[in-house]
Design an enzyme around this catalytic site. Structure first.
Site, PDB file in Angstrom:
ATOM      1  N   GLU A 308       0.781  -1.122  -0.015  1.00 58.30           N
ATOM      2  CA  GLU A 308       0.153  -0.171  -0.068  1.00 58.30           C
ATOM      3  C   GLU A 308       1.071   1.229  -0.084  1.00 58.30           C
ATOM      4  O   GLU A 308       0.717   2.101   0.879  1.00 58.30           O
ATOM      5  CB  GLU A 308      -0.864  -0.018   1.219  1.00 58.30           C
ATOM      6  CG  GLU A 308      -1.813  -0.978   1.171  1.00 58.30           C
ATOM      7  CD  GLU A 308      -3.025  -1.018   2.150  1.00 58.30           C
ATOM      8  OE1 GLU A 308      -4.323  -1.531   1.990  1.00 58.30           O
ATOM      9  OE2 GLU A 308      -2.629  -0.835   3.288  1.00 58.30           O
ATOM     10  N   GLU A 410      -6.283  -6.366  -1.960  1.00 59.19           N
ATOM     11  CA  GLU A 410      -6.730  -6.560  -0.725  1.00 59.19           C
ATOM     12  C   GLU A 410      -8.175  -6.406  -0.733  1.00 59.19           C
ATOM     13  O   GLU A 410      -8.572  -5.240  -1.513  1.00 59.19           O
ATOM     14  CB  GLU A 410      -6.128  -5.703   0.386  1.00 59.19           C
ATOM     15  CG  GLU A 410      -4.941  -6.088   0.726  1.00 59.19           C
ATOM     16  CD  GLU A 410      -4.334  -5.445   1.857  1.00 59.19           C
ATOM     17  OE1 GLU A 410      -5.265  -4.831   2.794  1.00 59.19           O
ATOM     18  OE2 GLU A 410      -3.153  -5.348   2.250  1.00 59.19           O
TER      19      GLU A 410
END
Length: 470
Positions: A308, A410
């Site tokens: 991320e 995700e």
């Protein structure tokens, strides 16, 4: 997004209960349909510090189940800390909300359960904290990075042709598994006890994702003294994954602790290194881990060079404000992977499922620096990353604009909807998804005692629908 280690969940909950006010504790048990939390969704969390760039923030009220309360008319109080100002507040129909506004605070009543706030950045690089509060409800907040990108410098002049994934991916991040097993949890499906990995495979999954921290056993690490998610635990899990006939995605956090948009803390062993040494550390560490896995015949099929990373990696050197340095650090990781396994697919993973403008900002800047990689991965949690339609539009745009395969790296909620989007990106560019920690966290497909629940039966249908092969 920021997550707490499983081993700290119970302690964290107890501390939270102890520290909350009476009003907050009362709202925690409000029935479905009653306002419980102010939820905010920023459509950018990186803005240019030029005095004009803006970000739109959607504000809603949700109930204890996470559903929007469309009839909410709560008074919402807003505050801004940092170099940005509140410009406008509008209603769900984009009409003026008759708000009371100063540069750093505002108040307005919701109409039909929704408000839209426009922030305009100042000219200072740094961070802006935005909060939305209402009496007796949980507060919504976000952090926005204000940046000045500068002129790009290429990390390499080589021309790179992105490799493609030929199989559809139905994956799961189950990095918590060794911790759960150490606590005595045993997994079963329809009354039959089995390895959790085998149960996932029998329900259509063909890929496992594992995160790895540099030194999680350290005093400030993810798993002090125990070292879960270190190299040795990863080696053992990789053996189990490959023995089950499944493929492996390895997720480098490049930290001793969680790395996500809120924190990308440098490993303790790298603190104090100059930038040239830091790049070598990233490359050498990456190559060492890859070699260890290759030596035991468990070479990862895909690697994330950072987790991320839309706000950067290995802070402060690789923060989003230092785009050239960020690109060089990612490239060091790429070189570490390729030195050991040239065929391994490289993913760049950003936490921006439905946030198209910020996705473009990040990917445009990496493209300007000629960063070589193969797949774009997006996190998608509706609370932070917009609607399913936002996700669909962003994935389509990423695939078309950058000529790369894309996937959801995700997610947890909206299982059917997310996979329908992830597998149907125009041009066949959508290659699949990874559900985050389905054994134990959020909308999990196993109960706390390890028994599979009805949600697991969604996945064989998805696998058949989209031709996922074992």
């Amino acid at each position: 997004m920021q997550k707490s280690p499983f081993s700290f969940v119970i302690i964290g909950c107890l501390l939270l209960i102890a520290s909350t006010s009476f009003a907050q504790r009362r709202q925690a048990v409000k029935p479905a349909g009653q306002p419980a939390e102010v939820q905010i969704t920023p459509y950018k969390t990186t803005v240019i510090a030029n005095g004009a760039d803006d970000v739109m923030i959607k504000v809603v009220v949700i109930d204890s189940k996470g559903d929007e309360v469309k009839t909410a008319r709560n008074l919402i109080r807003f505050s801004v800390q940092g170099d940005a100002r509140i410009a406008t507040i509008t209603t769900s129909g984009k009409a003026d909300a008759a708000a009371t506004i100063t540069d750093t605070s505002a108040r307005a009543n919701m109409k039909n359960g929704e408000l839209w706030v426009k922030l305009i950045a100042g000219r200072t690089r740094g961070h802006v904290k935005f909060e939305a509060k209402s009496d007796s409800l949980w507060t919504g907040s976000t952090e926005i990075h204000t940046v000045q990108p500068g002129s790009p410098h290429k990390v390499t002049n080589d021309k790179y042709v992105a490799k493609t994934v030929t199989d559809k991916i139905l994956g799961a991040d189950i990095s918590f598994l060794p911790e759960l097993e150490a606590k005595g949890v045993k997994f079963s499906d329809k009354g039959v006890e089995k390895d959790a990995i085998q149960i996932l495979k029998e329900h259509g999954f063909n890929y496992i994702r594992l995160r790895i921290f540099n030194d999680p056993a350290g005093p400030k690490g993810y798993s002090p003294t125990k070292g879960f998610c270190d190299l040795e635990h990863t080696r053992q899990m990789a053996k189990r994954v490959k023995a089950a006939g499944m493929k492996l995605l390895l997720d480098f956090h490049y930290s001793d602790y969680w790395a996500d948009p809120q924190q990308q803390n440098k490993p303790a062993a790298w603190v104090g290194q100059d930038f040239i040494t830091l790049k070598k550390s990233v490359q050498n560490y990456t190559a060492m881990v890859m070699q260890q896995l290759k030596d035991q015949n468990t070479t990862p099929d895909m690697v994330q060079v950072g987790n991320e990373i839309n706000h950067g990696v290995v802070w402060p050197d690789g923060q989003i404000n230092n785009l050239d340095s960020l690109a060089q650090l990612i490239y060091s990781g790429v070189k570490g992977v390729k030195a050991v396994s040239p065929k391994t697919i490289i993913m760049v993973h950003i936490a921006l499922g439905g946030q198209n403008l910020e996705s473009r900002f990040f990917m445009d800047n990496m493209a300007a620096r000629n960063l070589p990689f193969d797949v774009i991965g997006l996190s998608y949690y509706p609370k932070w990353h917009g609607t399913p339609d936002d996700l669909k539009a962003n994935m389509a745009d990423m695939a078309q604009r950058y000529h790369k395969q894309v996937m959801v790296a995700e997610y947890t909620q909206l299982k059917r909807e997310v996979n329908d989007i992830a597998f149907t990106v125009p041009g066949g560019k959508g290659i699949g998804s990874f559900i985050w920690e389905p054994l134990s966290t959020w909308e999990q497909i196993f109960d706390r005692d390890g028994k599979s629940n009805a949600l697991i039966d969604v996945y064989p249908q998805i696998a058949r629908k989209y031709g996922v092969k074992q």
